[in-house]
Design a protein around this motif. Structure first.
Motif, PDB file in Angstrom:
ATOM      1  N   GLY A  47       0.894  -1.316   0.027  1.00  0.00           N
ATOM      2  CA  GLY A  47       0.092  -0.048  -0.169  1.00  0.00           C
ATOM      3  C   GLY A  47       0.848   1.303   0.112  1.00  0.00           C
ATOM      4  N   GLU A  48       2.125   1.253   0.036  1.00  0.00           N
ATOM      5  CA  GLU A  48       2.976   2.278   0.158  1.00  0.00           C
ATOM      6  C   GLU A  48       3.441   2.343  -1.217  1.00  0.00           C
ATOM      7  N   ARG A  49       3.686   3.412  -2.146  1.00  0.00           N
ATOM      8  CA  ARG A  49       4.234   3.638  -3.451  1.00  0.00           C
ATOM      9  C   ARG A  49       5.632   4.325  -3.038  1.00  0.00           C
ATOM     10  N   VAL A  50       6.662   3.548  -3.857  1.00  0.00           N
ATOM     11  CA  VAL A  50       8.042   3.982  -3.418  1.00  0.00           C
ATOM     12  C   VAL A  50       8.686   3.981  -5.029  1.00  0.00           C
ATOM     13  N   THR A  51       9.660   4.698  -5.030  1.00  0.00           N
ATOM     14  CA  THR A  51      10.417   4.688  -6.254  1.00  0.00           C
ATOM     15  C   THR A  51      12.011   4.075  -6.170  1.00  0.00           C
ATOM     16  N   LEU A  52      12.151   3.320  -7.059  1.00  0.00           N
ATOM     17  CA  LEU A  52      13.500   2.547  -6.971  1.00  0.00           C
ATOM     18  C   LEU A  52      14.326   3.311  -8.011  1.00  0.00           C
ATOM     19  N   VAL A  94      16.222   4.900  -2.218  1.00  0.00           N
ATOM     20  CA  VAL A  94      14.653   4.837  -2.719  1.00  0.00           C
ATOM     21  C   VAL A  94      13.900   5.998  -2.128  1.00  0.00           C
ATOM     22  N   THR A  95      13.137   6.462  -2.982  1.00  0.00           N
ATOM     23  CA  THR A  95      12.224   7.534  -2.478  1.00  0.00           C
ATOM     24  C   THR A  95      10.930   6.947  -2.063  1.00  0.00           C
ATOM     25  N   ARG A  96      10.574   7.224  -0.856  1.00  0.00           N
ATOM     26  CA  ARG A  96       9.531   6.650  -0.220  1.00  0.00           C
ATOM     27  C   ARG A  96       8.092   7.685  -0.179  1.00  0.00           C
ATOM     28  N   GLY A  97       7.113   6.730  -0.106  1.00  0.00           N
ATOM     29  CA  GLY A  97       5.848   7.715   0.194  1.00  0.00           C
ATOM     30  C   GLY A  97       5.430   8.582  -0.874  1.00  0.00           C
ATOM     31  N   ILE A  98       5.554   8.094  -1.993  1.00  0.00           N
ATOM     32  CA  ILE A  98       5.209   8.545  -3.297  1.00  0.00           C
ATOM     33  C   ILE A  98       3.529   8.823  -3.186  1.00  0.00           C
ATOM     34  N   ALA A  99       3.309  10.077  -3.431  1.00  0.00           N
ATOM     35  CA  ALA A  99       1.814  10.478  -3.424  1.00  0.00           C
ATOM     36  C   ALA A  99       1.015   9.905  -4.384  1.00  0.00           C
ATOM     37  N   PRO A 100      -0.166   9.478  -3.671  1.00  0.00           N
ATOM     38  CA  PRO A 100      -1.057   9.842  -2.731  1.00  0.00           C
ATOM     39  C   PRO A 100      -0.713   9.148  -1.307  1.00  0.00           C
ATOM     40  N   THR A 101       0.435   8.244  -1.575  1.00  0.00           N
ATOM     41  CA  THR A 101       0.707   7.456  -0.239  1.00  0.00           C
ATOM     42  C   THR A 101       1.547   8.276   0.824  1.00  0.00           C
ATOM     43  N   ILE A 102       1.935   7.588   1.972  1.00  0.00           N
ATOM     44  CA  ILE A 102       2.904   8.236   2.723  1.00  0.00           C
ATOM     45  C   ILE A 102       3.824   7.060   3.146  1.00  0.00           C
ATOM     46  N   ALA A 103       4.955   7.421   3.736  1.00  0.00           N
ATOM     47  CA  ALA A 103       6.095   6.699   3.888  1.00  0.00           C
ATOM     48  C   ALA A 103       5.681   6.078   5.451  1.00  0.00           C
ATOM     49  N   ARG A 104       5.657   4.749   5.478  1.00  0.00           N
ATOM     50  CA  ARG A 104       5.544   4.140   6.862  1.00  0.00           C
ATOM     51  C   ARG A 104       6.239   2.985   7.171  1.00  0.00           C
ATOM     52  N   ASP A 105       6.331   2.577   8.437  1.00  0.00           N
ATOM     53  CA  ASP A 105       6.930   1.366   8.884  1.00  0.00           C
ATOM     54  C   ASP A 105       6.295   0.126   8.082  1.00  0.00           C
ATOM     55  N   HIS A 106       7.052  -0.926   7.879  1.00  0.00           N
ATOM     56  CA  HIS A 106       6.714  -2.309   7.376  1.00  0.00           C
ATOM     57  C   HIS A 106       7.176  -3.404   8.011  1.00  0.00           C
ATOM     58  N   GLU A 149       5.174  -5.619  -4.748  1.00  0.00           N
ATOM     59  CA  GLU A 149       4.915  -5.686  -6.430  1.00  0.00           C
ATOM     60  C   GLU A 149       5.148  -4.534  -7.188  1.00  0.00           C
ATOM     61  N   VAL A 150       5.466  -4.442  -8.572  1.00  0.00           N
ATOM     62  CA  VAL A 150       5.790  -3.532  -9.406  1.00  0.00           C
ATOM     63  C   VAL A 150       4.296  -2.816  -9.406  1.00  0.00           C
ATOM     64  N   ALA A 151       4.357  -1.275  -8.891  1.00  0.00           N
ATOM     65  CA  ALA A 151       3.125  -0.538  -8.936  1.00  0.00           C
ATOM     66  C   ALA A 151       2.383  -0.581 -10.143  1.00  0.00           C
ATOM     67  N   ALA A 174       0.236   2.372 -11.738  1.00  0.00           N
ATOM     68  CA  ALA A 174      -0.176   3.574 -11.771  1.00  0.00           C
ATOM     69  C   ALA A 174      -1.669   3.767 -11.504  1.00  0.00           C
ATOM     70  N   LEU A 175      -2.403   3.001 -12.250  1.00  0.00           N
ATOM     71  CA  LEU A 175      -4.051   3.184 -12.263  1.00  0.00           C
ATOM     72  C   LEU A 175      -4.356   2.926 -10.580  1.00  0.00           C
ATOM     73  N   GLN A 176      -3.652   2.134  -9.882  1.00  0.00           N
ATOM     74  CA  GLN A 176      -4.183   1.929  -8.660  1.00  0.00           C
ATOM     75  C   GLN A 176      -3.729   3.046  -7.375  1.00  0.00           C
ATOM     76  N   PHE A 177      -3.055   3.940  -7.897  1.00  0.00           N
ATOM     77  CA  PHE A 177      -2.807   5.114  -7.178  1.00  0.00           C
ATOM     78  C   PHE A 177      -3.519   6.314  -7.624  1.00  0.00           C
ATOM     79  N   ALA A 178      -4.265   6.235  -8.630  1.00  0.00           N
ATOM     80  CA  ALA A 178      -4.853   7.403  -9.660  1.00  0.00           C
ATOM     81  C   ALA A 178      -6.157   8.016  -8.520  1.00  0.00           C
ATOM     82  N   PHE A 179      -6.078   9.176  -8.634  1.00  0.00           N
ATOM     83  CA  PHE A 179      -7.224   9.865  -7.812  1.00  0.00           C
ATOM     84  C   PHE A 179      -8.379   9.704  -8.444  1.00  0.00           C
TER      85      PHE A 179
END
Length: 95
Positions: free
Chosen positions: A47-52, A67-79, A86-88, A90-95
């Motif tokens: 549920g957190e989007r990150v950029t490798l 790694v860039t953490r918490g790419i909008a609209p998600t936030i960086a959080r503990d795991h 999995e590979v993100a 883009a549609l699952q994070f669309a507004f």
């Protein structure tokens, strides 16, 4: 790419400020490329989007640095160790 429950990729334990991520795949099967030209690439870590930003090593577990953490609209959080990734899509994070 499939979730850990399907027998594929999981992450090591993370805190929200970590910029190094370790991804493990059973049997050493690599779910994404270790070729530099395929990056940057986004992942969904439970549920957190990150950029490798950089290619990892060629064997599992793979270590990604910078790694860039918490790419909008998600936030960086503990795991917790073993959470799925999995590979993100883009549609699952669309507004």
């Amino acid at each position: 790419f499939r979730f850990a429950s399907d027998g594929l990729s999981t992450v090591g334990a993370l805190v929200a400020s970590d910029t190094t991520i370790v991804v493990t795949t059973p049997d050493g099967l690599l779910p994404w490329s270790s070729a530099g030209g395929d990056y940057p690439m986004d992942l969904d870590i439970n549920g957190e989007r990150v950029t490798l930003n950089n290619a990892p090593g060629a064997t599992s577990p793979q270590t990604f640095t910078g790694v860039t953490r918490g790419i909008a609209p998600t936030i960086a959080r503990d795991h917790a160790a073993g959470e799925p990734c999995e590979v993100a899509d883009a549609l699952q994070f669309a507004f």
